[in-house]
Structure formats: C-alpha cells, structure tokens
Write a protein that holds these residues in place. Structure first.
Motif, PDB file in Angstrom:
ATOM      1  N   SER A 549      23.915 -25.171   7.851  1.00 53.54           N
ATOM      2  CA  SER A 549      24.725 -24.665   7.861  1.00 53.54           C
ATOM      3  C   SER A 549      25.086 -22.720   7.263  1.00 53.54           C
ATOM      4  CB  SER A 549      25.451 -25.296   5.995  1.00 53.54           C
ATOM      5  OG  SER A 549      26.334 -24.460   5.460  1.00 53.54           O
ATOM      6  N   ARG A 550      24.859 -21.594   7.814  1.00 54.35           N
ATOM      7  CA  ARG A 550      24.354 -20.450   7.274  1.00 54.35           C
ATOM      8  C   ARG A 550      24.680 -20.607   5.900  1.00 54.35           C
ATOM      9  NH1 ARG A 550      25.472 -17.110  12.029  1.00 54.35           N
ATOM     10  NH2 ARG A 550      26.744 -18.752  13.867  1.00 54.35           N
ATOM     11  N   PRO A 551      25.359 -20.366   5.065  1.00 57.49           N
ATOM     12  CA  PRO A 551      25.384 -19.956   3.343  1.00 57.49           C
ATOM     13  C   PRO A 551      23.661 -20.670   2.511  1.00 57.49           C
ATOM     14  CG  PRO A 551      27.316 -21.585   3.114  1.00 57.49           C
ATOM     15  CD  PRO A 551      26.726 -20.705   5.244  1.00 57.49           C
ATOM     16  N   TYR A 552      23.232 -21.377   3.481  1.00 58.70           N
ATOM     17  CA  TYR A 552      21.471 -22.644   3.098  1.00 58.70           C
ATOM     18  C   TYR A 552      20.579 -21.650   3.578  1.00 58.70           C
ATOM     19  CZ  TYR A 552      23.936 -25.939   0.516  1.00 58.70           C
ATOM     20  OH  TYR A 552      25.087 -26.942  -0.228  1.00 58.70           O
ATOM     21  N   GLN A 553      21.099 -21.053   4.404  1.00 64.56           N
ATOM     22  CA  GLN A 553      20.125 -19.565   5.645  1.00 64.56           C
ATOM     23  C   GLN A 553      18.667 -18.724   4.707  1.00 64.56           C
ATOM     24  OE1 GLN A 553      21.490 -18.631   9.360  1.00 64.56           O
ATOM     25  NE2 GLN A 553      21.360 -21.699  10.007  1.00 64.56           N
ATOM     26  N   LYS A 554      19.839 -18.694   4.165  1.00 64.11           N
ATOM     27  CA  LYS A 554      18.976 -17.553   3.200  1.00 64.11           C
ATOM     28  C   LYS A 554      17.735 -18.223   2.418  1.00 64.11           C
ATOM     29  CE  LYS A 554      22.211 -13.710   2.224  1.00 64.11           C
ATOM     30  NZ  LYS A 554      23.013 -13.057   1.629  1.00 64.11           N
ATOM     31  N   THR A 555      18.310 -19.535   2.204  1.00 61.08           N
ATOM     32  CA  THR A 555      17.705 -20.210   0.756  1.00 61.08           C
ATOM     33  C   THR A 555      16.373 -20.917   1.696  1.00 61.08           C
ATOM     34  OG1 THR A 555      18.613 -20.213  -0.863  1.00 61.08           O
ATOM     35  CG2 THR A 555      17.346 -21.789  -0.723  1.00 61.08           C
ATOM     36  N   THR A 556      16.888 -21.307   2.993  1.00 58.32           N
ATOM     37  CA  THR A 556      15.818 -22.255   4.021  1.00 58.32           C
ATOM     38  C   THR A 556      14.992 -21.014   4.372  1.00 58.32           C
ATOM     39  OG1 THR A 556      17.525 -22.519   6.109  1.00 58.32           O
ATOM     40  CG2 THR A 556      17.346 -24.228   3.790  1.00 58.32           C
ATOM     41  N   GLY A 557      15.626 -19.802   4.751  1.00 55.77           N
ATOM     42  CA  GLY A 557      15.434 -19.136   6.432  1.00 55.77           C
ATOM     43  C   GLY A 557      15.034 -19.523   7.762  1.00 55.77           C
ATOM     44  N   ILE A 558      15.590 -20.786   7.822  1.00 51.38           N
ATOM     45  CA  ILE A 558      15.250 -20.889   9.071  1.00 51.38           C
ATOM     46  C   ILE A 558      16.963 -21.935   9.277  1.00 51.38           C
ATOM     47  CG2 ILE A 558      12.761 -22.586   8.973  1.00 51.38           C
ATOM     48  CD1 ILE A 558      13.694 -24.879   8.775  1.00 51.38           C
ATOM     49  N   GLY A 559      16.976 -22.531  10.607  1.00 52.97           N
ATOM     50  CA  GLY A 559      18.341 -22.702  11.082  1.00 52.97           C
ATOM     51  C   GLY A 559      17.961 -24.489  11.095  1.00 52.97           C
ATOM     52  N   GLY A 560      17.587 -25.156  10.578  1.00 53.79           N
ATOM     53  CA  GLY A 560      17.344 -25.970  10.402  1.00 53.79           C
ATOM     54  C   GLY A 560      17.203 -26.985  10.151  1.00 53.79           C
ATOM     55  N   GLY A 569       5.250 -41.109  18.737  1.00 54.63           N
ATOM     56  CA  GLY A 569       5.139 -40.760  17.640  1.00 54.63           C
ATOM     57  C   GLY A 569       6.525 -40.015  17.108  1.00 54.63           C
ATOM     58  N   MET A 570       6.048 -39.040  15.827  1.00 57.87           N
ATOM     59  CA  MET A 570       7.395 -38.725  15.572  1.00 57.87           C
ATOM     60  C   MET A 570       6.838 -36.953  15.278  1.00 57.87           C
ATOM     61  SD  MET A 570       8.866 -40.215  11.477  1.00 57.87           S
ATOM     62  CE  MET A 570      10.042 -41.325  12.030  1.00 57.87           C
ATOM     63  N   GLN A 571       7.871 -36.339  16.000  1.00 55.66           N
ATOM     64  CA  GLN A 571       7.779 -35.239  15.688  1.00 55.66           C
ATOM     65  C   GLN A 571       9.168 -34.056  14.842  1.00 55.66           C
ATOM     66  OE1 GLN A 571       7.374 -33.392  19.631  1.00 55.66           O
ATOM     67  NE2 GLN A 571       5.401 -32.982  20.244  1.00 55.66           N
ATOM     68  N   LEU A 572       8.950 -33.593  14.272  1.00 62.27           N
ATOM     69  CA  LEU A 572       9.781 -32.897  12.933  1.00 62.27           C
ATOM     70  C   LEU A 572       9.559 -31.443  14.100  1.00 62.27           C
ATOM     71  CD1 LEU A 572      11.074 -32.616  10.180  1.00 62.27           C
ATOM     72  CD2 LEU A 572       9.747 -30.797   9.630  1.00 62.27           C
ATOM     73  N   VAL A 573      11.264 -30.878  14.051  1.00 58.48           N
ATOM     74  CA  VAL A 573      10.748 -29.892  15.045  1.00 58.48           C
ATOM     75  C   VAL A 573      11.905 -28.850  14.009  1.00 58.48           C
ATOM     76  CG1 VAL A 573      12.268 -28.901  17.255  1.00 58.48           C
ATOM     77  CG2 VAL A 573      12.175 -31.286  17.165  1.00 58.48           C
ATOM     78  N   THR A 574      11.951 -27.469  13.680  1.00 58.04           N
ATOM     79  CA  THR A 574      12.054 -26.902  13.175  1.00 58.04           C
ATOM     80  C   THR A 574      12.551 -25.102  14.208  1.00 58.04           C
ATOM     81  OG1 THR A 574      10.181 -25.793  11.807  1.00 58.04           O
ATOM     82  CG2 THR A 574      11.352 -24.367  11.709  1.00 58.04           C
ATOM     83  N   HIS A 575      14.427 -25.213  13.446  1.00 58.75           N
ATOM     84  CA  HIS A 575      14.746 -24.539  15.258  1.00 58.75           C
ATOM     85  C   HIS A 575      15.260 -23.180  14.687  1.00 58.75           C
ATOM     86  CE1 HIS A 575      15.862 -27.385  17.384  1.00 58.75           C
ATOM     87  NE2 HIS A 575      16.138 -28.334  15.931  1.00 58.75           N
ATOM     88  N   GLN A 576      15.382 -22.211  14.731  1.00 60.65           N
ATOM     89  CA  GLN A 576      15.838 -20.570  14.297  1.00 60.65           C
ATOM     90  C   GLN A 576      17.404 -20.448  13.968  1.00 60.65           C
ATOM     91  OE1 GLN A 576      13.381 -18.660  13.080  1.00 60.65           O
ATOM     92  NE2 GLN A 576      12.251 -20.338  13.538  1.00 60.65           N
ATOM     93  N   PRO A 577      17.839 -19.659  13.303  1.00 62.89           N
ATOM     94  CA  PRO A 577      19.319 -19.454  12.784  1.00 62.89           C
ATOM     95  C   PRO A 577      19.682 -19.827  14.835  1.00 62.89           C
ATOM     96  CG  PRO A 577      18.316 -18.331  11.196  1.00 62.89           C
ATOM     97  CD  PRO A 577      16.910 -19.070  12.658  1.00 62.89           C
ATOM     98  N   PHE A 578      21.436 -20.554  14.695  1.00 64.95           N
ATOM     99  CA  PHE A 578      21.903 -19.732  16.363  1.00 64.95           C
ATOM    100  C   PHE A 578      22.473 -18.722  16.008  1.00 64.95           C
ATOM    101  CE2 PHE A 578      24.981 -21.189  19.159  1.00 64.95           C
ATOM    102  CZ  PHE A 578      24.608 -21.344  20.139  1.00 64.95           C
ATOM    103  N   VAL A 579      22.283 -17.706  16.489  1.00 63.09           N
ATOM    104  CA  VAL A 579      23.819 -16.344  16.363  1.00 63.09           C
ATOM    105  C   VAL A 579      25.124 -17.398  17.640  1.00 63.09           C
ATOM    106  CG1 VAL A 579      23.551 -14.063  17.030  1.00 63.09           C
ATOM    107  CG2 VAL A 579      21.311 -14.863  16.670  1.00 63.09           C
TER     108      VAL A 579
END
Length: 634
Positions: A549-560, A569-579
């Motif tokens: 959610s775009r309104p939260y990206q200032k708080t999280t600093g990422i895109g999800g 096993g398990m991997q956690l993937v960090t995404h940059q904001p989608f333009v």
C-alpha cells in the motif's frame, strides 16, 4: 466429501494409481508464495505474481547458466512476465527474417525453460497448467528434443508451422503463463486485498484465474464481505474509506453501486471541510474534490449514527465508550470524552439531533436502504465475495505454519482473551472459529441486518478483541474532529510486543494444534517500520506486511515483502516500490532488492512432508486395503 480413490475399482486401476501416488510422494515440495496487505495495488501485486517473487528470473538463470548476457536474461524474464507487451514491442522492432529468427530462438528457449520449471511436477499436473488449445503442441515440443536426429525435422516443423499459421504469439503468451503458474504452485494471501488502492477487483480477478489460492481474511476484506452480506455498518465504513482515498470509482464503475442518493444528500447538507478532503486527489478537478468531500462527511455521520444501536444492543462487545455523538455539547462546539472536554474542529453535525443523536434522518435512512440493496444485488461483487468466502478463512494451518492476518488477542501476561456470548467465552483458536462460523452465517443470510452474526461482522472490523483489528479502539471520530493527539491513540493488543518472544509464538502454535519445533506464524496487518526486522522470535514469527500500500511506504521504506517456501527452505523477499508497468517494461526494471534466507533444510523436502502428502498417504492406505480385498477374492 467425494472419495478421490472412488474411480479406482479394478486391480490394474488400483495398482496404477498406487504407483502414481507413491511416486508423487518422492517429488520435491512445490513452491508456496505468501503475500499480504495488497490494498488494491494491482500493478505492484500483478508484477510480483508474474515474476513469482523473483523465482522466474532465478529459474532462467539456472536453466541458461553461462549462456546469456544479463540483458538477454532480463529480456527473457520480461517476456515471461509480460508476453503480450513484449511481443508488441518486438513487432515494432523486427520484421521479416529477423522476426522469424527471433520466434525460432524464443520458442526453443521457452520450451527449455518450461521443461526446467516442470521438473518437480508430474506430467498430469503440467498438462493441467497448459492452455487447452496448445496442450498437444506443447507436449510434443516438451517431450521431444531438437537434438534428437530422428525427430529433428518433426520438432522444427511444429515450430515453423506455429509461425506460418499465425499462432506463435498465442502460444508464447500461453506458455509464459504456464511458466508463471508452475514457478509458484500455491499462493497464500494473508489478508487485506481491499481498500486504499485503486483496483482490488483486478486483484480478485487475477486470483480467480490461479488454481491454488487461499486467503486469510483481513479486517478490510471483512468490510466488503459485510457489504455483500447487507451490513449497513460495514457498507458505511467501506464507502467512507473509498471517499477518503478518492476511490469511489471502485464502487460505481467496477461494482455498479449507485451513489446518486448519497451524493444528493451530501450536496443538500454539507459544505467544504478540510478534514474530509480526499487523499491522493491531486489529479482531479476542484469540483470533483468538493463533491467527494461532501460525500465523505455525509457517509461518516451516517456511520457514527449507525454505530449507536449496535453498541447499545450488544453490551458484550464492551464498546460503550465508542458512543460519541451523545457526548457532543448542545452547540456542537465541544465534546466530553476520554475524561476531558475537547474543542471540536471541522465539525459537520448539522443532521445530528441533540435529543436523539443516533436517529437517521428519513433521507439518510433512504440512502442506507438503497446502498444495502445495491451491495446485496451487485453480481460482480458477489462473484468476488463468493471466491473470498470459498477460498478464505479466519486462519489457516498449512504445512506446519499458522497463517493469520492480525493477532490472537491476549492480555499483558500472554493469556488468551476474547468475547463472551450468551454465557460462553471464546478465546484463542475457539474465538477464530466462532467468528468464522458467524461470518459464514451472515453471508448466506443477507436479509438479516440486526442479528448477532451481522453485528459480529462489524465487530471484526473494529472490536477491541477482534483478531483482525488487534487494537482497543478505532479512533476514527477523534481523528476527524479532535486535534489533541492523545485521543488518537488506539492501543495495540499485547500480542504485538509478545510476538517477539519465541516462547509466546510456540504457545500460539501449540494452541492451534501445530508442532512448535517445525512451525512458524506468518502474519500481516501491521507494516514493519523502516529499520525493524520482519523476522522475529528466533525465526518463528514472520511479518510480511512491508508496504504494498503506497500510503505505508514512507513508514516501511520498501514496496512490500513476500515469503517463499520451497523444498530448500524459506526465503523472505524484499521488494522496492513499484512505479508503473510502463516504467518496468521500458527499462526492464524488476522490484526485487534482496532475499533473506529464513531457514535452510538439511535435505530437500518432498511432497511426503507436506499436507498434500498426508492426504495422498490416506489415499494410498485406502487403495491398498481395496487392493488386498480384491486380491483375496481372486
């Protein structure tokens, strides 16, 4: 429930199926992807869905290791992600022999990639993932080789005829989609598809097209389920949120909800009001902004009025402190709440009768009646909500993991707390199951609007012990009308600080009948703030709301965040904001930034170690017993 072993009655049939099922048990565990809090951000969501949280590019790198430049790898990846758009670009760039050569190379690459992606599946499963129109052609290419001298002419004749007959574009699109679906076999949505973003309906359409999807309902999803179930309070809340985020078009254009009566009421009673101007509305005209501002006020006041009767008839909800309209001064200039008197700012209480503050005006009652009718009769909304109900739940136990959107309500000592209904207290797992049973009851009985089941839908959205809300108060009224920041505090449940402790998370897993040594809790709902880790409690708690959610990206600093769980096993993937999709296609820009290993398996996990394996093992036992009976009769 249908017995999946029923078709197998003869000795040859049973023997063949036993061999098949036993072999499947030894295949690698399929890949699961977990996403949460999409909030209508379809463009970012569909990009992650298409790239399999980065898994598609990883498969391409493995399949063509050392054969391609980085640019070529990305070109192949984006062809798989966006086949229609990339084909259109190629048609503009290439012609004649150059285009034909590109087709020959591309078809062969896609066949190799499909074969590589399909290695962990049975032929039957791969066939089901293919577009029916191309099953025969694709299987012939897949299971024959361009290196086989005896079939070399046969292999290339298929490809050349695909091109000559004008079917190659459709085949490429179909095959790219199959690769997407096989790269991630199962999708878990850990709540909140709806609200804030512009296209939750498109998210739903994308999920409906996938074969293996489950959804853990989020508090925002509940509003839409409640709307389809005819809850006036849920409807008022979701219309207000749509107005707040300039998303009324979702209601009118996507779901056919007529807002004419509401707009007429708003125009009659309300004026401009800075507290109610829509967010993210820079591109609209001043007249449109003013109209939405008036609608926003009108539906907010209706919402506050509708809350009164529910709170009063449900003392077990313990929400009497949320009655606000009767605490206004007679001149509407101040309010006594939270033990103090505060001045009112941006007031809009002209339809509130001081002698009966929760009474709807006849026009307001007509608006709600019309909205309830529109929501309960929207065909598209019900198609989406039917899918949400059929594939969703309050929680899910899957492959040793517990998936929940919000929290398991507890007190400061970590003891389960909940609701007491008709003398029975529901807490922990029983609270989730009671609330889910009532939600399903309310959904199939939309004509009942003041029964307990329908009232519980609203409680799920905002109640102090709601597992989907997770706070003591929803201070919507205070945020609109009171400047004092202390009145805006919503006091999260103790769960949110206890979930950092491994002992507490183990207690949760045990309470939901899961093995605390093997399991994890996978959580959404609360965005992980910038600089904080989403991996908690010695890797037992994984919080994957990272800011789709775009309104939260200032708080999280990422895109999800997304989470991948495969045989390794398990991997956690960090995404940059989608333009934008256009930006991604123009520059072949992916949004994967980092992958963090959560757990690595000592040996590769197989289907036998999954929930599907448990089901297959039960079928194997049934078939073996049936086979023994038949052999005993010979």
């Amino acid at each position: 429930m249908t017995d999946p072993t029923a078709p197998y009655q003869t000795i040859p049939e049973i023997t063949t199926e036993l061999i098949n099922l036993t072999a499947i048990m030894h295949l690698p565990k399929p890949t699961e992807a977990f996403m949460s809090d999409i909030h209508g951000e379809y463009n970012a969501f569909q990009h992650v869905l298409r790239n399999g949280s980065g898994n598609v590019l990883a498969k391409i790198r493995e399949c063509f290791h050392g054969e391609m430049t980085e640019t070529t790898l990305k070109e192949v990846a984006f062809l798989v992600y966006y086949p229609k758009e990339r084909l259109q670009a190629r048609h503009k760039q290439l012609h004649g022999d150059e285009l034909n050569q590109w087709y020959l190379t591309t078809v062969q690459r896609l066949v190799r990639l499909l074969a590589y992606t399909a290695t962990k599946y049975t032929r039957s499963k791969v066939r089901k993932a293919m577009a029916p129109a191309f099953v025969y052609i694709t299987e012939e290419l897949l299971y024959n080789s361009a290196d086989d001298a005896d079939k070399l002419d046969y292999y290339w004749a298929i490809i050349n005829n695909l091109i000559a007959l004008g079917q190659v574009d459709d085949w490429i699109i179909a095959t790219a989609t199959t690769i997407q679906h096989l790269t991630v076999d199962h999708i878990h949505i850990v709540g909140d598809i709806y609200d804030r973003g512009p296209a939750p309906d498109q998210v739903m359409e994308a999920l409906i097209k996938r074969q293996h999807v489950d959804i853990q309902w989020g508090n925002h999803d509940i509003l839409w389920l409640g709307g389809a179930a005819g809850s006036p309070l849920c409807i008022a809340n979701l219309v207000r949120i749509c107005a707040r985020y300039n998303n009324l078009g979702i209601l009118e254009d996507r779901y056919g909800i007529n807002l004419r009566h509401l707009a007429r009421l708003a125009e009659h009673y309300y004026q401009d009001n800075p507290a109610f101007r829509p967010k993210g509305a820079d591109a609209i005209s001043a007249d449109e902004r003013l109209e939405i501002t008036k609608i926003h006020q009108a539906i907010a006041i209706i919402q506050f009025k509708l809350e009164g009767p529910v709170i009063k008839r449900r003392p077990e909800f313990e929400m009497q402190h949320r009655l606000m309209l009767d605490k206004l001064s007679n001149d509407r200039s101040s309010i006594f709440c939270h033990g103090h008197r505060y001045p009112i700012e941006n007031g809009c209480f002209q339809t509130v009768d001081a002698s009966d503050p929760y009474a709807l005006l006849p026009e307001e009652a007509q608006v709600i009646e019309q909205l309830v009718k529109a929501f309960t009769h929207s065909e598209k909304l019900h198609r989406h909500m039917d899918f949400l109900v059929a594939n969703g739940g309050m929680y899910l136990r899957y492959n040793h993991n517990l998936l929940i959107h919000g929290c398991v309500p507890v007190d400061a000592n970590g003891e389960f707390i909940g609701l007491t209904i008709n003398g029975t207290t529901y807490a922990g797992r029983q609270l989730f199951e009671m609330l889910e049973a009532n939600l399903r009851l309310a959904y199939v009985n939309p004509k009942e609007q003041a029964d307990l089941a329908t009232d519980l839908l609203w409680y799920l959205w905002t109640g102090p012990h709601s597992p989907l809300f997770g706070k003591h108060d929803m201070t919507t009224f205070e945020r609109y009308f009171i400047a004092a920041p202390e009145t805006h505090e919503e006091h999260p449940n103790a769960y949110y600080h206890l979930r950092h402790e491994e002992g507490f998370v183990r207690k949760l897993l045990t309470a939901f009948a899961l093995d605390p040594d093997l399991g994890h809790v996978i959580n959404g709902h609360t965005p992980v703030k910038k600089g904080k880790s989403p991996i908690m409690a010695n890797k037992k708690m994984l919080v994957i709301d990272g800011g789709f959610s775009r309104p939260y990206q200032k708080t999280t600093g990422i895109g999800g965040y997304t989470l991948l769980d495969n045989s390794y096993g398990m991997q956690l993937v960090t995404h940059q904001p989608f333009v934008s999709k256009q930006e991604a296609l123009a520059h072949l820009t992916d949004i994967i930034s980092t992958k963090r290993v959560v757990e690595t398996e000592a040996k590769r996990r197989t289907v036998a170690e999954t929930d599907i394996g448990v089901q297959l093992n039960a079928q194997i036992k049934t078939l073996k017993a049936r086979l023994a009976d038949l052999q005993g009769m010979v």
